[in-house]
Design a protein around this motif. Sequence first.
Motif, PDB file in Angstrom:
ATOM      1  N   GLU A 405       0.828  -1.208   0.000  1.00  0.00           N
ATOM      2  CA  GLU A 405       0.000   0.000   0.000  1.00  0.00           C
ATOM      3  C   GLU A 405       0.863   1.259   0.000  1.00  0.00           C
ATOM      4  OE1 GLU A 405      -4.015   1.586   2.321  1.00  0.00           O
ATOM      5  OE2 GLU A 405      -2.647   0.193   3.314  1.00  0.00           O
ATOM      6  N   ALA A 406       1.999   1.206   0.698  1.00  0.00           N
ATOM      7  CA  ALA A 406       2.927   2.342   0.694  1.00  0.00           C
ATOM      8  C   ALA A 406       3.524   2.530  -0.700  1.00  0.00           C
ATOM      9  CB  ALA A 406       4.028   2.122   1.726  1.00  0.00           C
ATOM     10  N   PHE A 407       3.809   1.414  -1.401  1.00  0.00           N
ATOM     11  CA  PHE A 407       4.301   1.516  -2.771  1.00  0.00           C
ATOM     12  C   PHE A 407       3.244   2.149  -3.674  1.00  0.00           C
ATOM     13  CE2 PHE A 407       7.498  -1.535  -1.358  1.00  0.00           C
ATOM     14  CZ  PHE A 407       8.614  -1.168  -2.094  1.00  0.00           C
ATOM     15  N   GLU A 408       1.979   1.763  -3.516  1.00  0.00           N
ATOM     16  CA  GLU A 408       0.910   2.379  -4.312  1.00  0.00           C
ATOM     17  C   GLU A 408       0.808   3.871  -4.044  1.00  0.00           C
ATOM     18  OE1 GLU A 408      -2.528  -0.929  -4.885  1.00  0.00           O
ATOM     19  OE2 GLU A 408      -2.117  -0.387  -2.811  1.00  0.00           O
ATOM     20  N   ARG A 409       1.053   4.250  -2.806  1.00  0.00           N
ATOM     21  CA  ARG A 409       0.986   5.665  -2.423  1.00  0.00           C
ATOM     22  C   ARG A 409       2.055   6.496  -3.129  1.00  0.00           C
ATOM     23  NH1 ARG A 409      -1.730  10.130  -0.650  1.00  0.00           N
ATOM     24  NH2 ARG A 409      -0.809  11.104   1.197  1.00  0.00           N
ATOM     25  N   LEU A 410       3.153   5.857  -3.522  1.00  0.00           N
ATOM     26  CA  LEU A 410       4.189   6.568  -4.270  1.00  0.00           C
ATOM     27  C   LEU A 410       3.638   7.140  -5.568  1.00  0.00           C
ATOM     28  CD1 LEU A 410       7.189   4.066  -3.872  1.00  0.00           C
ATOM     29  CD2 LEU A 410       6.869   6.247  -2.671  1.00  0.00           C
ATOM     30  N   LEU A 411       2.641   6.461  -6.151  1.00  0.00           N
ATOM     31  CA  LEU A 411       2.015   6.936  -7.380  1.00  0.00           C
ATOM     32  C   LEU A 411       0.937   7.979  -7.111  1.00  0.00           C
ATOM     33  CD1 LEU A 411       1.613   3.554  -9.314  1.00  0.00           C
ATOM     34  CD2 LEU A 411       3.201   5.404  -9.859  1.00  0.00           C
ATOM     35  N   SER A 412       0.149   7.762  -6.074  1.00  0.00           N
ATOM     36  CA  SER A 412      -1.010   8.633  -5.847  1.00  0.00           C
ATOM     37  C   SER A 412      -0.682   9.921  -5.111  1.00  0.00           C
ATOM     38  CB  SER A 412      -2.087   7.869  -5.075  1.00  0.00           C
ATOM     39  OG  SER A 412      -1.617   7.510  -3.778  1.00  0.00           O
ATOM     40  N   VAL A 413       0.457   9.989  -4.445  1.00  0.00           N
ATOM     41  CA  VAL A 413       0.764  11.171  -3.639  1.00  0.00           C
ATOM     42  C   VAL A 413       1.171  12.360  -4.496  1.00  0.00           C
ATOM     43  CG1 VAL A 413       3.243  10.730  -3.280  1.00  0.00           C
ATOM     44  CG2 VAL A 413       1.913  11.893  -1.497  1.00  0.00           C
ATOM     45  N   ASN A 414       1.606  12.101  -5.741  1.00  0.00           N
ATOM     46  CA  ASN A 414       2.025  13.219  -6.598  1.00  0.00           C
ATOM     47  C   ASN A 414       1.012  13.463  -7.709  1.00  0.00           C
ATOM     48  OD1 ASN A 414       2.753  11.798  -9.134  1.00  0.00           O
ATOM     49  ND2 ASN A 414       4.390  10.882  -7.929  1.00  0.00           N
ATOM     50  N   GLN A 415       1.232  14.516  -8.469  1.00  0.00           N
ATOM     51  CA  GLN A 415       0.284  14.954  -9.491  1.00  0.00           C
ATOM     52  C   GLN A 415       0.647  14.480 -10.900  1.00  0.00           C
ATOM     53  OE1 GLN A 415       2.465  16.627  -7.428  1.00  0.00           O
ATOM     54  NE2 GLN A 415       1.995  18.812  -7.670  1.00  0.00           N
ATOM     55  N   ASP A 439       5.904  19.797  -3.496  1.00  0.00           N
ATOM     56  CA  ASP A 439       4.612  19.886  -2.805  1.00  0.00           C
ATOM     57  C   ASP A 439       3.618  18.920  -3.446  1.00  0.00           C
ATOM     58  OD1 ASP A 439       5.457  21.839  -1.052  1.00  0.00           O
ATOM     59  OD2 ASP A 439       4.886  23.479  -2.388  1.00  0.00           O
ATOM     60  N   ALA A 440       2.871  18.223  -2.602  1.00  0.00           N
ATOM     61  CA  ALA A 440       1.841  17.308  -3.076  1.00  0.00           C
ATOM     62  C   ALA A 440       0.534  18.066  -3.281  1.00  0.00           C
ATOM     63  CB  ALA A 440       1.641  16.192  -2.056  1.00  0.00           C
ATOM     64  N   PRO A 441      -0.388  17.507  -4.079  1.00  0.00           N
ATOM     65  CA  PRO A 441      -1.712  18.124  -4.211  1.00  0.00           C
ATOM     66  C   PRO A 441      -2.409  18.274  -2.860  1.00  0.00           C
ATOM     67  CG  PRO A 441      -1.380  16.480  -5.918  1.00  0.00           C
ATOM     68  CD  PRO A 441      -0.225  16.349  -4.971  1.00  0.00           C
ATOM     69  N   GLU A 442      -2.190  17.311  -1.972  1.00  0.00           N
ATOM     70  CA  GLU A 442      -2.715  17.433  -0.616  1.00  0.00           C
ATOM     71  C   GLU A 442      -1.764  18.334   0.179  1.00  0.00           C
ATOM     72  OE1 GLU A 442      -4.146  13.429   0.960  1.00  0.00           O
ATOM     73  OE2 GLU A 442      -2.915  12.837  -0.759  1.00  0.00           O
ATOM     74  N   PRO A 443      -2.216  19.457   0.684  1.00  0.00           N
ATOM     75  CA  PRO A 443      -1.306  20.467   1.251  1.00  0.00           C
ATOM     76  C   PRO A 443      -0.497  20.001   2.448  1.00  0.00           C
ATOM     77  CG  PRO A 443      -3.614  20.987   1.719  1.00  0.00           C
ATOM     78  CD  PRO A 443      -3.627  19.887   0.718  1.00  0.00           C
ATOM     79  N   TRP A 445       1.110  17.221   2.710  1.00  0.00           N
ATOM     80  CA  TRP A 445       2.100  16.209   2.325  1.00  0.00           C
ATOM     81  C   TRP A 445       3.135  16.776   1.359  1.00  0.00           C
ATOM     82  CZ3 TRP A 445       2.382  11.412   4.487  1.00  0.00           C
ATOM     83  CH2 TRP A 445       1.259  10.984   5.221  1.00  0.00           C
ATOM     84  N   GLU A 446       4.313  16.127   1.357  1.00  0.00           N
ATOM     85  CA  GLU A 446       5.350  16.394   0.369  1.00  0.00           C
ATOM     86  C   GLU A 446       5.805  15.064  -0.218  1.00  0.00           C
ATOM     87  OE1 GLU A 446       8.254  19.858   1.585  1.00  0.00           O
ATOM     88  OE2 GLU A 446       7.760  18.701   3.386  1.00  0.00           O
ATOM     89  N   TRP A 447       6.302  15.109  -1.442  1.00  0.00           N
ATOM     90  CA  TRP A 447       6.844  13.895  -2.044  1.00  0.00           C
ATOM     91  C   TRP A 447       8.213  14.185  -2.638  1.00  0.00           C
ATOM     92  CZ3 TRP A 447       7.624  13.807  -7.411  1.00  0.00           C
ATOM     93  CH2 TRP A 447       6.968  14.809  -8.144  1.00  0.00           C
ATOM     94  N   LYS A 448       9.000  13.151  -2.713  1.00  0.00           N
ATOM     95  CA  LYS A 448      10.370  13.291  -3.186  1.00  0.00           C
ATOM     96  C   LYS A 448      10.485  12.787  -4.618  1.00  0.00           C
ATOM     97  CE  LYS A 448      15.126  12.316  -1.756  1.00  0.00           C
ATOM     98  NZ  LYS A 448      15.977  11.611  -0.771  1.00  0.00           N
ATOM     99  N   GLY A 449      11.048  13.623  -5.489  1.00  0.00           N
ATOM    100  CA  GLY A 449      11.227  13.260  -6.879  1.00  0.00           C
ATOM    101  C   GLY A 449      12.602  12.670  -7.132  1.00  0.00           C
ATOM    102  N   HIS A 450      13.054  12.857  -8.404  1.00  0.00           N
ATOM    103  CA  HIS A 450      14.401  12.400  -8.770  1.00  0.00           C
ATOM    104  C   HIS A 450      14.500  10.875  -8.737  1.00  0.00           C
ATOM    105  CE1 HIS A 450      18.838  12.840  -8.956  1.00  0.00           C
ATOM    106  NE2 HIS A 450      18.530  14.018  -9.453  1.00  0.00           N
TER     107      HIS A 450
END
Length: 741
Positions: A405-415, A439-443, A445-450
């Motif tokens: 579920e955490a792996f799936e969240r890697l896709l849904s947390v960003n835009q 910045d994530a769509p949900e204010p 949260w943050e997500w890491k790119g790269h």
Amino acid sequence: MKNLCLIPGLRLVPGWNGSQKLKVKYLLLSISLFLIASTTYAGEPDLPFEQAVSVKFTLSEDLEGARLQKVVVDYDDVVHVLSDQGLLSIIEGEMVKNIGYRPLADKKPVDIAIQEESGYLYYLYEDQWLTNAHAGIPHGNLTAGTFDRLAVNHNGAVLLSGPKAMAKYANGEMKKLKHPGENILDVQTHRGQFYVLGDKQLYRLEGEKLSPLHQGDEVSSMTFREDEIVLGTSNGYYGISCLDGTHTFTQFNKVPVPEITGLTTTSDGLWAASDQGAYMRQQDGSFRYYASRRWLDQDKVIDMAADSKGNMYLLTETGLNQVKFKSQTLAEKAAYFENKIRKRHIRYGFIAEMRLSEPGNIATAEMIDTDNDGLWSSFYLGSQVFRYAVTGEEKARRNAWECFEAFERLLSVNQLEGFPSRTFERKGYKVSDADRWRDAPEPEWEWKGHTSSDEFVAYIYIASLMDEFLSHTESEKKRVADFMDAILSHIIENDYYFVDIDGKPTLWGRWNPEYINWYPRTVRDRRLGSLHLIAGLQLGYDLTGKEIYKEEAFRMMNEHGYLDNIKIAMEEIKSTPGYIYEGHNMGEGGWNHSDDEMAFLTYWVIHRHAFNDTLKQVYEESIHNHWAIEKPERNAVWNLITLATEGTFDEESTLWFLKDYPMDLVRYTVKNSHRKDLTFLEPNFREQMTKELLPQAERPIMRFNANPFKMDGGSDGKRELTGAEFLLPYWMARYYQIIEG
């Protein structure tokens, strides 16, 4: 275990055409696969084994600043510590003032000793010696300040020594002895005989006379075994006869630290103390080295004493440290790491590295994000998958799905469509690489790119495992397929790149042919990138049935040489100057162990999901070629993945890895480059520094992306790893019946 894929004695007949050769190859492959499939392991019985663990005893607050001087262990395995503030005992893991005998509570011994054979504790004070054994009867009054050392033999005779005086008490009578006129380093008794070690000579007490037995250079310490005295020096140790002082073996200085300050013997081997830790020479001649904060509060060991179970107490001037030999099974060890991870390493389903604000103090630990949360978590998820496959435990299945579920969240947390984040965190609490966060769509949260190929490997590995072992329903299989489909679609639609929110390919998420084939065959990225992509496309086809994945895989293999790239032998990889990519020197810098990690996890996927047997045989040859290079590193996961795919297996190293894997995973700074017992190799491209691999408990704690031959390293006790790198090979070994349950 022999390589069952290789059948000696069979040769292709010269002159056969390609079709005939291919038929024979298929026949050999079929035989090999049959042999692998029909081979069963009896399974190593999971018997208890002894593993060294560190136990540290701290001083009570009222003893802060006390200087510790000596440690002894009596016949009840009670530990007594002599200090400048009196006699200390251990109560509930803490050293406290010994006030049990009220008449002695305020007295400060100048020495303590254990009687030979009986194990009774004797005290030496300024003006008397005594014991509480035998109803407290044995004692003797002394001239104040005369003696500072004592030894007691099995007959109850007491030998006393001081800077200028020596005496022997026996049969109720005290007799003065002639002092040898040199600095006395130690007094001991062995088989009823007293021995005195001076800074010039070793003496044996014969009647009432000290007779010189041996003269040696820079002798610092002594210990006994049978009819032999082992003498420690500033350059190793040697042995002499108790009977006549002649040499029993010559100077031995191929030891971890030659400058020996103390020696003692146990049934397990010979122990030596030094200013750089302690070490034991085992019965087989090998050494175990105990140094750094992993084992000691400081490295300067001033005294040692063993209990009846062989556990060793190592005393420094500031602390008491026990090397405890804990008896446990591999199943019990696995349960320890399962419990440890569940209690303090789960972060949103991922496993988390711990940051310790106070070095070595687990109570100050907090979970942090890292650059490869997905990759590290794939080891834990994999362990739970195999645990479920072995036991059917619903708890393991739940843990794996929670992690997925955490792996799936890697896709849904960003835009972004199909772009997997490296990791995510609630806003304002990120730790690693602050410039890579978005910045994530949900204010909140943050997500890491790269995102890199390291993470892609984790995605295909866990998706393959989840689909095969844990997806029991159509909806569960669809979840896994959708996860992989989204990521692969993103890669294909973006010309075989991971494209970040800035519209640019990430630094290491690149599988485009122009990028892959820019590298020569001697640079690993050509082989590795091809391996990753073909494995992912094969998996995508198996999970979704979409023809595009199969078509693209064969296009990459046939038009862009990706299959030929996968065939590149590891022996071809070498230093290749001149290939600079975005400031990174890709052809130099030595062997990349992170690439090994990515390759072996991918081998599971590419072999498991091969389109046909011809490809499978190509993959097996590539896997075996890599495994042969990696064999000296004795990695249990690489061994087991090779067993599961190509069929080769190093059982001894796998079991060694599991048993030796350390219990304490705090990343203390350790050093081994000074050791004199190791055979160092000349500098080489693989950066294998020593002939033999050190035990894991003596090396820097690291993940599988680092060089296991690295001598020195660590993070000063400010980080703690999880233990997932043990759990995955343990449960794989259970699944493949290498060890019994």
